[in-house]
Write a protein that holds these residues in place. Structure first.
Motif, mmCIF file in Angstrom:
data_model
loop_
_atom_site.group_PDB
_atom_site.id
_atom_site.type_symbol
_atom_site.label_atom_id
_atom_site.label_comp_id
_atom_site.label_asym_id
_atom_site.label_seq_id
_atom_site.Cartn_x
_atom_site.Cartn_y
_atom_site.Cartn_z
ATOM 1 N N SER A 165 26.528 11.844 27.107
ATOM 2 C CA SER A 165 27.166 12.908 26.317
ATOM 3 C C SER A 165 28.602 12.571 25.909
ATOM 4 C CB SER A 165 27.171 14.226 27.111
ATOM 5 O OG SER A 165 25.849 14.560 27.507
ATOM 6 N N LEU A 166 29.129 11.478 26.443
ATOM 7 C CA LEU A 166 30.484 11.046 26.092
ATOM 8 C C LEU A 166 30.429 10.112 24.890
ATOM 9 C CD1 LEU A 166 31.982 10.231 29.620
ATOM 10 C CD2 LEU A 166 32.825 11.981 28.030
ATOM 11 N N PRO A 167 31.528 10.038 24.111
ATOM 12 C CA PRO A 167 31.550 9.026 23.055
ATOM 13 C C PRO A 167 31.649 7.644 23.685
ATOM 14 C CG PRO A 167 33.677 10.131 23.223
ATOM 15 C CD PRO A 167 32.762 10.821 24.195
ATOM 16 N N ARG A 168 31.199 6.616 22.978
ATOM 17 C CA ARG A 168 31.193 5.253 23.528
ATOM 18 C C ARG A 168 32.593 4.765 23.903
ATOM 19 N NH1 ARG A 168 26.332 2.342 22.280
ATOM 20 N NH2 ARG A 168 24.801 3.736 23.182
ATOM 21 N N ASN A 169 33.620 5.330 23.242
ATOM 22 C CA ASN A 169 34.984 4.823 23.495
ATOM 23 C C ASN A 169 35.734 5.672 24.536
ATOM 24 O OD1 ASN A 169 35.281 7.112 22.016
ATOM 25 N ND2 ASN A 169 36.837 6.313 20.617
ATOM 26 N N TYR A 170 35.007 6.325 25.447
ATOM 27 C CA TYR A 170 35.666 7.242 26.386
ATOM 28 C C TYR A 170 36.638 6.529 27.328
ATOM 29 C CZ TYR A 170 32.597 5.859 30.239
ATOM 30 O OH TYR A 170 31.967 5.152 31.222
ATOM 31 N N ALA A 171 36.503 5.200 27.455
ATOM 32 C CA ALA A 171 37.420 4.467 28.336
ATOM 33 C C ALA A 171 38.858 4.526 27.829
ATOM 34 C CB ALA A 171 36.958 3.020 28.480
ATOM 35 N N ARG A 172 39.070 4.979 26.588
ATOM 36 C CA ARG A 172 40.436 5.192 26.085
ATOM 37 C C ARG A 172 41.124 6.332 26.835
ATOM 38 N NH1 ARG A 172 40.099 7.170 20.580
ATOM 39 N NH2 ARG A 172 42.349 7.362 20.803
ATOM 40 N N GLY A 173 40.378 7.058 27.611
ATOM 41 C CA GLY A 173 40.928 8.217 28.332
ATOM 42 C C GLY A 173 40.238 9.470 27.828
ATOM 43 N N LEU A 174 39.787 10.315 28.750
ATOM 44 C CA LEU A 174 38.999 11.485 28.338
ATOM 45 C C LEU A 174 39.785 12.390 27.398
ATOM 46 C CD1 LEU A 174 37.101 12.436 31.635
ATOM 47 C CD2 LEU A 174 36.336 11.026 29.708
ATOM 48 N N ALA A 175 41.074 12.622 27.717
ATOM 49 C CA ALA A 175 41.872 13.516 26.868
ATOM 50 C C ALA A 175 42.016 12.909 25.466
ATOM 51 C CB ALA A 175 43.239 13.749 27.492
ATOM 52 N N ASN A 176 42.113 11.585 25.396
ATOM 53 C CA ASN A 176 42.296 10.931 24.094
ATOM 54 C C ASN A 176 41.066 11.028 23.195
ATOM 55 O OD1 ASN A 176 44.897 10.094 24.663
ATOM 56 N ND2 ASN A 176 44.144 8.288 25.760
ATOM 57 N N VAL A 177 39.914 11.278 23.790
ATOM 58 C CA VAL A 177 38.721 11.414 22.945
ATOM 59 C C VAL A 177 38.274 12.873 22.864
ATOM 60 C CG1 VAL A 177 37.970 9.022 23.286
ATOM 61 C CG2 VAL A 177 37.128 10.787 24.841
ATOM 62 N N GLY A 178 39.183 13.787 23.233
ATOM 63 C CA GLY A 178 38.932 15.216 23.007
ATOM 64 C C GLY A 178 38.096 15.910 24.072
ATOM 65 N N VAL A 179 37.922 15.265 25.233
ATOM 66 C CA VAL A 179 37.111 15.901 26.290
ATOM 67 C C VAL A 179 37.957 16.931 27.041
ATOM 68 C CG1 VAL A 179 35.938 15.506 28.510
ATOM 69 C CG2 VAL A 179 35.602 13.904 26.614
ATOM 70 N N GLU A 180 37.388 18.106 27.247
ATOM 71 C CA GLU A 180 38.091 19.124 28.018
ATOM 72 C C GLU A 180 37.576 19.180 29.457
ATOM 73 O OE1 GLU A 180 38.653 22.896 25.784
ATOM 74 O OE2 GLU A 180 40.532 21.743 25.701
ATOM 75 N N LYS A 181 36.256 19.155 29.601
ATOM 76 C CA LYS A 181 35.664 19.244 30.951
ATOM 77 C C LYS A 181 34.389 18.417 31.046
ATOM 78 C CE LYS A 181 37.756 23.006 32.953
ATOM 79 N NZ LYS A 181 38.414 23.055 34.231
ATOM 80 N N ILE A 182 34.140 17.961 32.267
ATOM 81 C CA ILE A 182 32.832 17.422 32.612
ATOM 82 C C ILE A 182 32.177 18.513 33.456
ATOM 83 C CG2 ILE A 182 31.723 15.778 34.175
ATOM 84 C CD1 ILE A 182 33.776 13.705 33.173
ATOM 85 N N VAL A 183 31.002 18.956 33.069
ATOM 86 C CA VAL A 183 30.351 20.037 33.811
ATOM 87 C C VAL A 183 29.075 19.500 34.448
ATOM 88 C CG1 VAL A 183 29.433 22.380 33.718
ATOM 89 C CG2 VAL A 183 31.275 21.700 32.156
ATOM 90 N N LEU A 184 29.103 19.368 35.766
ATOM 91 C CA LEU A 184 27.929 18.873 36.482
ATOM 92 C C LEU A 184 27.025 20.060 36.799
ATOM 93 C CD1 LEU A 184 29.636 16.467 39.087
ATOM 94 C CD2 LEU A 184 28.768 15.909 36.806
ATOM 95 N N THR A 185 25.747 19.924 36.473
ATOM 96 C CA THR A 185 24.814 20.989 36.844
ATOM 97 C C THR A 185 24.259 20.710 38.243
ATOM 98 O OG1 THR A 185 23.058 19.807 35.694
ATOM 99 C CG2 THR A 185 24.125 21.610 34.495
ATOM 100 N N ALA A 186 23.870 21.780 38.911
ATOM 101 C CA ALA A 186 23.330 21.678 40.273
ATOM 102 C C ALA A 186 22.209 22.692 40.401
ATOM 103 C CB ALA A 186 24.429 22.005 41.288
ATOM 104 N N SER A 187 21.102 22.264 40.975
ATOM 105 C CA SER A 187 19.972 23.206 41.082
ATOM 106 C C SER A 187 20.267 24.303 42.102
ATOM 107 C CB SER A 187 18.711 22.463 41.511
ATOM 108 O OG SER A 187 18.867 22.027 42.854
ATOM 109 N N GLY A 188 21.151 23.998 43.073
ATOM 110 C CA GLY A 188 21.387 24.958 44.161
ATOM 111 C C GLY A 188 20.468 24.689 45.344
ATOM 112 N N GLY A 189 19.531 23.745 45.154
ATOM 113 C CA GLY A 189 18.683 23.324 46.283
ATOM 114 C C GLY A 189 17.733 24.411 46.762
#
Ligand code: NAD
Ligand code: MG
Length: 401
Positions: A165-189
């Protein structure tokens, strides 16, 4: 231009486990792309022998010496061209061997750290399932990848989804490619809705009965306590060079949205699929191509609904402990991981109640101060110190009862 594929040599560390077997299942569908170079297992001689007979690897590694002797005798007849190696050194040898292109790092726990690192130092394509390696030694591991020119592809379904879901150039820094959050989903088990006051009676088999995924017993218990998500937050911190504040967790009981990235402009990009580890494994093996995984198409009409809920930290204190260890930094995540491994082992052996797992880890974390995590020796020392402290606390508890 020739579209002849180069056949890639693959080492599968932890071949008899849930991820190892799923990996071999995908490889089996693509004989023109992949060749099994080496397989490893801890103790299961019969299972590794059967896999060797089927895939005829150059090397088979058993970490247990007696098991290696037995396997050698068995393979003399069943796969005579396979050389059997024994012990930890064997794992590092097949992870770093010059003829290997791809290493699936699928040993569970701290036991996988050295061989995962060996693949990173040797510049391989590293398919990382062994999240504990990154939790313990994130900075060392990421530096090894960068310095050797290795390619690291996350296999954990959430991180694979984030990667997709990230752009290929995300290694430039997440903020530099416009990312605000990474949202990990969890089933809750399995205990997402079970009354909290009944959790004291939970049995190992109940904890391992995950509603959506069939996995090894350690990660299944981690999913039930949600320490798994805590470890994954730390894993995401290293994989994507993300600040703690940028990583969120949301409960999603269906395990269809595998994780998402939210962007500055309000867009949310997610990866969806049936809960089947062969999808992220095939992604890692084939990257950048998309290859068949043997997984059926996602039928959203059949899934019907996708639910999301806020994480309840009171029900799942392990997630909070992991954030705390991550913020503390240095060897604190290695201490968290070691305490968790010992606690889970004790729970699986009916020596610790399910609800006492987080308390024990918290006690160990508060007892052991964090050092910096710049050397492997320092990290392994912290791991050992934490294991001893956890065992001592377990013994004290047992003496009290
Ligand atoms: P598993 O218990 O099914 O298999 C573990 C494998 O590691 C086996 O092949 C075993 O022989 C080997 N092993 C165990 N202890 C060892 C030791 N001391 N030395 C050498 N080898 C040893 O585990 P799994 O569910 O396949 O998980 C493997 C890794 O992948 C874990 O780090 C887990 O967190 C991660 N992971 C698993 C899943 C999943 O769906 N199973 C999903 C995401 C991430
Ligand atoms: Mg996961």
């Amino acid at each position: 231009m020739s579209d002849q594929l180069k056949v890639r040599n693959v080492t599968v560390l932890g071949a008899t486990g849930s991820i190892g077997l799923s990996t071999l299942d995908v490889i089996r569908c693509h004989p023109n792309r992949f060749r099994v170079f080496a397989l490893s297992a801890a103790t299961k001689v019969g299972e590794l022998a059967a896999l060797c007979e089927r895939f005829v690897p150059r090397f088979a590694v058993m970490t247990d010496n007696d098991a290696a002797t037995q396997l050698r005798a068995t393979l003399r007849v069943r796969s005579p061209s396979t050389e059997v190696l024994a012990g930890r050194e064997g794992l590092e040898f097949v992870a770093a061997h010059s003829e290997v292109d791809v290493v699936m790092a699928a040993i569970v726990g701290a036991a996988g750290l050295k061989s995962s690192l060996a693949a990173a130092y040797a510049g391989k394509r590293v398919l990382l399932a062994n999240k504990e390696a990154l939790v313990m030694a994130g900075r060392l591991f990421m530096n090894a990848i960068a310095n050797s020119g290795a390619t690291l592809l996350p296999i954990d379904s959430e991180h694979n989804a984030v990667f997709q879901s990230l752009p290929r150039n995300y290694a430039r820094g997440l903020a530099n490619v416009g990312v605000e959050k990474i949202v990990l989903t969890a089933s809750g088990g399995p205990f997402r809705t079970r009354p909290i006051d009944s959790l004291a009676q939970v049995t190992p088999d109940e904890a391992c009965a995950h509603p959506n995924w069939a996995m090894g017993r350690k990660i299944s218990v981690d999913s039930a306590t949600m320490m798994n998500k805590g470890l994954e937050v730390i894993e995401a911190r290293w994989l994507f060079d993300a600040e703690a504040e940028m990583i969120d967790v949301v409960i999603h009981p269906q395990s269809v949205v595998h994780s998402m990235v939210t962007y500055r402009d309000g867009s949310v990009i997610a990866q969806l699929g049936n809960p089947d580890m062969r999808t992220p494994i095939a992604y890692g093996l084939g990257f950048p191509d998309r290859i068949a995984a043997g997984v059926g198409a996602l039928d959203l009409a059949k899934v019907g609904r996708l639910d999301f809920e806020t994480l309840d930290l009171a029900r799942f204190p392990c997630v909070g402990l992991a954030y705390e260890a991550m913020r503390r930094g240095g060897t604190a995540p290695a201490v968290l991981n070691a305490a968790n491994e010992v606690a889970v082992e004790a729970f699986l052996a009916n020596r610790l109640r399910f609800i006492d797992i987080p308390q024990l880890i918290e006690d160990v974390l508060s007892k052991i101060s964090a050092d910096d995590a710049t050397s492997l020796e320092g990290i392994l020392a912290a791991d050992q110190l934490a294991r001893t402290a956890t065992r001592d606390m377990l013994a004290t508890r047992a003496a009290r009862v």
